[in-house]
Design a protein around this motif. Structure first.
Motif, PDB file in Angstrom:
ATOM      1  N   PHE A  62       0.843  -1.173   0.242  1.00 55.64           N
ATOM      2  CA  PHE A  62       0.148   0.070   0.127  1.00 55.64           C
ATOM      3  C   PHE A  62       0.781   1.310  -0.154  1.00 55.64           C
ATOM      4  O   PHE A  62       0.565   2.249  -0.716  1.00 55.64           O
ATOM      5  CB  PHE A  62      -0.910  -0.135   1.294  1.00 55.64           C
ATOM      6  CG  PHE A  62      -1.846   1.094   1.307  1.00 55.64           C
ATOM      7  CD1 PHE A  62      -2.708   1.487   0.710  1.00 55.64           C
ATOM      8  CD2 PHE A  62      -1.243   2.187   2.459  1.00 55.64           C
ATOM      9  CE1 PHE A  62      -3.686   2.719   0.841  1.00 55.64           C
ATOM     10  CE2 PHE A  62      -1.924   3.642   2.336  1.00 55.64           C
ATOM     11  CZ  PHE A  62      -3.025   3.690   1.603  1.00 55.64           C
ATOM     12  N   THR A  86       2.532   2.040  -3.314  1.00 61.48           N
ATOM     13  CA  THR A  86       1.500   2.298  -4.289  1.00 61.48           C
ATOM     14  C   THR A  86       1.228   3.916  -4.256  1.00 61.48           C
ATOM     15  O   THR A  86       0.950   4.555  -5.125  1.00 61.48           O
ATOM     16  CB  THR A  86       0.404   1.205  -4.467  1.00 61.48           C
ATOM     17  OG1 THR A  86       1.045  -0.004  -4.532  1.00 61.48           O
ATOM     18  CG2 THR A  86      -0.476   1.641  -5.608  1.00 61.48           C
ATOM     19  N   ASN A  87       0.939   3.845  -2.930  1.00 63.42           N
ATOM     20  CA  ASN A  87       0.214   5.240  -2.493  1.00 63.42           C
ATOM     21  C   ASN A  87       0.832   6.467  -1.913  1.00 63.42           C
ATOM     22  O   ASN A  87       0.440   7.561  -1.897  1.00 63.42           O
ATOM     23  CB  ASN A  87      -1.073   4.914  -1.901  1.00 63.42           C
ATOM     24  CG  ASN A  87      -1.912   3.913  -2.501  1.00 63.42           C
ATOM     25  OD1 ASN A  87      -2.845   4.424  -3.154  1.00 63.42           O
ATOM     26  ND2 ASN A  87      -2.204   2.590  -2.025  1.00 63.42           N
TER      27      ASN A  87
END
Length: 265
Positions: free
Chosen positions: A106, A109-110
């Motif tokens: 996560f 990716t973010n």
């Protein structure tokens, strides 16, 4: 990678791995300003290895006592101060390891953006300054208990957010819990050993899949990172009781503002 790029990034990584100013912020800034491409997986492994060798060599006597007394205490139930500290370090490492397993994808990716790094630099820089000013600074490492060690370990898990600084957030937590500056720094550096080891092994597993390995980059990066990391640890522990965290907090604020200016300017 060009030699100049290797030298700059390796020295920068070695210094910023242990100073409370975030290595991720310093690795993204040259790319933004100079247009450098990502340094690649092999180089990441190399500078992690250099930093690990530096901290292990610097604390080699402490590590020997921690391992010896930690194991003997586990066997006979009688813990010396070093044996107790050894198990507190184990406890403090668990949250970051679990958080990495759960949130790594996560975050990759973010959250790996220059804006997030700049915001973390500024926000956690202010928190570091506040902790240094408001902290009681009375407790040594021998006064550390399992609750405080766990809280510092939870703080270390927050360092998965790019720009936070693993050393910075753990020292901040230690200061907030009443530790002396040198004690908070020493515990932070010792905590880095299992974390850097695990992250280095994680990266090394991916390195095995590469068709070609740039050995020149790896060797030079590891040597320069190790030298700069060792010198950083040595001088930081000597000076931190006198200079405090304010210079590093101010530096974080300035660098965070510079990053925002580069991104949005």
């Amino acid at each position: 990678m060009e030699i100049f790029q290797i030298v700059v990034l390796a020295l920068m990584q070695g210094l910023t791995e242990f100073l409370p100013i975030s290595s991720s912020a310093h690795l993204i800034l040259p790319a933004e300003l100079l247009g450098w491409r990502d340094q690649g997986l092999a180089f990441d492994v190399a500078v992690h290895l250099g930093s690990l060798i530096a901290v292990v060599f610097y604390f080699r006597r402490d590590i020997r006592l921690l391992i010896r007394d930690g194991l003997s205490g586990f066997i006979d139930g009688h813990f010396t101060a070093e044996g107790r500290l050894a198990w507190l370090l184990v406890l403090a490492t668990i949250p970051a390891g679990l958080a990495a397993l759960v949130f790594d994808d996560f975050i990759a990716t973010n959250l790996r953006s220059a804006t997030v790094i700049a915001a973390a630099m500024i926000g956690f820089g202010i928190l570091l300054w506040w902790a240094d000013v408001r902290g009681a600074r009375r407790d040594s490492l021998t006064q550390l208990n399992w609750k405080k060690a766990l809280l510092i370990g939870l703080a270390q898990a927050i360092a998965l957010i790019p720009g936070t600084s693993r050393s910075g957030i753990t020292m901040t937590a230690g200061l907030m819990l009443g530790m002396k500056r040198e004690a908070a720094a020493r515990f932070s550096f010792l905590m880095s050993i299992p974390v850097i080891t695990l992250s280095g092994l994680w990266l090394a597993m991916d390195l095995l899949a590469l068709d070609t390995v740039p050995w020149r980059d790896i060797l030079l990066g590891a040597v320069l990172s190790g030298i700069s990391a060792y010198l950083c640890i040595h001088f930081f522990l000597k000076l931190i009781s006198r200079i405090g965290m304010a210079p590093f907090a101010i530096y974080r604020l300035a660098l965070g503002a510079l990053l925002l200016w580069v991104i949005w300017g």
